[in-house]
Design a protein around this motif. Structure first.
Motif, PDB file in Angstrom:
ATOM      1  N   GLY A 200       0.813  -1.209   0.000  1.00 37.65           N
ATOM      2  CA  GLY A 200       0.000   0.000   0.000  1.00 37.65           C
ATOM      3  C   GLY A 200       0.842   1.252   0.000  1.00 37.65           C
ATOM      4  O   GLY A 200       0.574   2.214  -0.736  1.00 37.65           O
ATOM      5  N   ALA A 201       1.915   1.278   0.829  1.00 36.00           N
ATOM      6  CA  ALA A 201       2.781   2.449   0.892  1.00 36.00           C
ATOM      7  C   ALA A 201       3.533   2.649  -0.416  1.00 36.00           C
ATOM      8  O   ALA A 201       3.739   3.786  -0.868  1.00 36.00           O
ATOM      9  CB  ALA A 201       3.762   2.294   2.053  1.00 36.00           C
ATOM     10  N   TRP A 202       3.931   1.547  -1.058  1.00 40.02           N
ATOM     11  CA  TRP A 202       4.639   1.665  -2.342  1.00 40.02           C
ATOM     12  C   TRP A 202       3.725   2.228  -3.419  1.00 40.02           C
ATOM     13  O   TRP A 202       4.139   3.066  -4.226  1.00 40.02           O
ATOM     14  CB  TRP A 202       5.181   0.293  -2.751  1.00 40.02           C
ATOM     15  CG  TRP A 202       5.953   0.333  -4.040  1.00 40.02           C
ATOM     16  CD1 TRP A 202       7.121   0.987  -4.276  1.00 40.02           C
ATOM     17  CD2 TRP A 202       5.596  -0.324  -5.266  1.00 40.02           C
ATOM     18  NE1 TRP A 202       7.528   0.776  -5.589  1.00 40.02           N
ATOM     19  CE2 TRP A 202       6.615  -0.025  -6.207  1.00 40.02           C
ATOM     20  CE3 TRP A 202       4.537  -1.133  -5.639  1.00 40.02           C
ATOM     21  CZ2 TRP A 202       6.583  -0.499  -7.517  1.00 40.02           C
ATOM     22  CZ3 TRP A 202       4.505  -1.624  -6.944  1.00 40.02           C
ATOM     23  CH2 TRP A 202       5.520  -1.295  -7.868  1.00 40.02           C
ATOM     24  N   LEU A 203       2.460   1.802  -3.437  1.00 38.68           N
ATOM     25  CA  LEU A 203       1.526   2.342  -4.415  1.00 38.68           C
ATOM     26  C   LEU A 203       1.314   3.840  -4.197  1.00 38.68           C
ATOM     27  O   LEU A 203       1.239   4.614  -5.155  1.00 38.68           O
ATOM     28  CB  LEU A 203       0.191   1.605  -4.331  1.00 38.68           C
ATOM     29  CG  LEU A 203       0.196   0.142  -4.791  1.00 38.68           C
ATOM     30  CD1 LEU A 203      -1.163  -0.501  -4.516  1.00 38.68           C
ATOM     31  CD2 LEU A 203       0.535   0.023  -6.276  1.00 38.68           C
ATOM     32  N   LEU A 204       1.222   4.252  -2.936  1.00 41.19           N
ATOM     33  CA  LEU A 204       1.085   5.684  -2.634  1.00 41.19           C
ATOM     34  C   LEU A 204       2.307   6.460  -3.124  1.00 41.19           C
ATOM     35  O   LEU A 204       2.177   7.527  -3.730  1.00 41.19           O
ATOM     36  CB  LEU A 204       0.909   5.894  -1.129  1.00 41.19           C
ATOM     37  CG  LEU A 204      -0.479   5.601  -0.555  1.00 41.19           C
ATOM     38  CD1 LEU A 204      -0.419   5.562   0.969  1.00 41.19           C
ATOM     39  CD2 LEU A 204      -1.482   6.664  -1.019  1.00 41.19           C
ATOM     40  N   ALA A 205       3.491   5.921  -2.860  1.00 40.21           N
ATOM     41  CA  ALA A 205       4.719   6.587  -3.294  1.00 40.21           C
ATOM     42  C   ALA A 205       4.816   6.631  -4.817  1.00 40.21           C
ATOM     43  O   ALA A 205       5.249   7.629  -5.400  1.00 40.21           O
ATOM     44  CB  ALA A 205       5.936   5.871  -2.701  1.00 40.21           C
ATOM     45  N   LEU A 206       4.392   5.550  -5.462  1.00 37.49           N
ATOM     46  CA  LEU A 206       4.415   5.494  -6.921  1.00 37.49           C
ATOM     47  C   LEU A 206       3.472   6.536  -7.518  1.00 37.49           C
ATOM     48  O   LEU A 206       3.831   7.253  -8.459  1.00 37.49           O
ATOM     49  CB  LEU A 206       4.026   4.091  -7.383  1.00 37.49           C
ATOM     50  CG  LEU A 206       4.010   3.811  -8.883  1.00 37.49           C
ATOM     51  CD1 LEU A 206       5.366   4.128  -9.507  1.00 37.49           C
ATOM     52  CD2 LEU A 206       3.630   2.361  -9.142  1.00 37.49           C
TER      53      LEU A 206
END
Length: 219
Positions: A200-206
């Motif tokens: 989830g955090a990676w998708l937000l950062a992406l």
């Protein structure tokens, strides 16, 4: 002479979507048909009537030996339907589509329930994850940043903008981490996100990176 792409789409294009929505599921699995209907009502409600018509036409006129020999036929995916049941099943599908149209009732909004629905709803995200974040990613690109840079360098900016929208659409589903694991796997991701990110955090950062990059291109 085999079918041209235009002939295939005109005669069987929407039929193909309905049948492929059932790949990996039992042919009577309600999740497969619900997934097709949910996506069709959301994006192309007119296509449901086209699918119904094509299903009935195919059931009434299955390919004979000559058409098979000439290649002038639609090769249906293998869904495990016994040959003696195929005709009735196609008509059953057509009847379910007709019922949905006549009632005007679309399946309620929900996260995708099948691999087909994940890909139909998030096609560019599936392109990114399946093409750049497969198990071969470390050998091809080195790391996640390298894979993303290669995608952005080789992809039309319009598709990258579509990807940004799909990321926000996925994040708006507010899926728990365990469901995100399933979702990203269905979309083709075969590597873990970079440490220390959760999915989830990676998708937000992406999504944030894509927004910043697009803003920089317009300043």
């Amino acid at each position: 002479m085999s079918l041209t792409p235009a002939e295939h789409d005109r005669k069987y294009g929407e039929l193909d979507h309905v049948l492929r929505a059932h790949i990996g599921h039992g042919h009577r699995d309600p999740h497969a048909l619900t997934g097709y209907l949910r996506h069709a009502w959301r994006t192309r409600p007119w296509a449901i009537a086209v699918a119904e018509e094509q299903l009935r036409e195919y059931a009434a006129n299955p390919p004979g030996r000559l058409r098979v020999r000439l290649g002038e036929f639609y090769a249906a995916p293998d869904l495990g339907v016994p040959d003696e049941e195929l005709h009735d099943w196609l008509l059953w599908l057509a009847d379910r589509l007709a019922e949905s149209l006549e009632s005007g009732q679309a399946p309620p909004p929900a996260p995708p329930a099948t691999r087909w629905e994940w890909h139909a709803r998030f096609p560019e995200l599936a392109q990114l994850l399946g093409g750049w974040f497969s198990q071969d990613m470390p050998g091809e690109f080195g790391d996640h940043a390298g894979a993303l840079a290669d995608y952005l360098d080789t992809t039309d900016p319009g598709l990258a903008a579509q990807l940004t929208g799909e990321l926000h659409d996925l994040l708006a589903l507010s899926l728990e981490e365990d469901r995100l694991v399933h979702a990203l796997a269905a979309l083709g991701m075969e590597v873990d996100p970079p440490a220390p990110y959760t999915r989830g955090a990676w998708l937000l950062a992406l999504a944030a990176h894509l927004r910043e990059r697009r803003s920089g291109q317009h300043t």
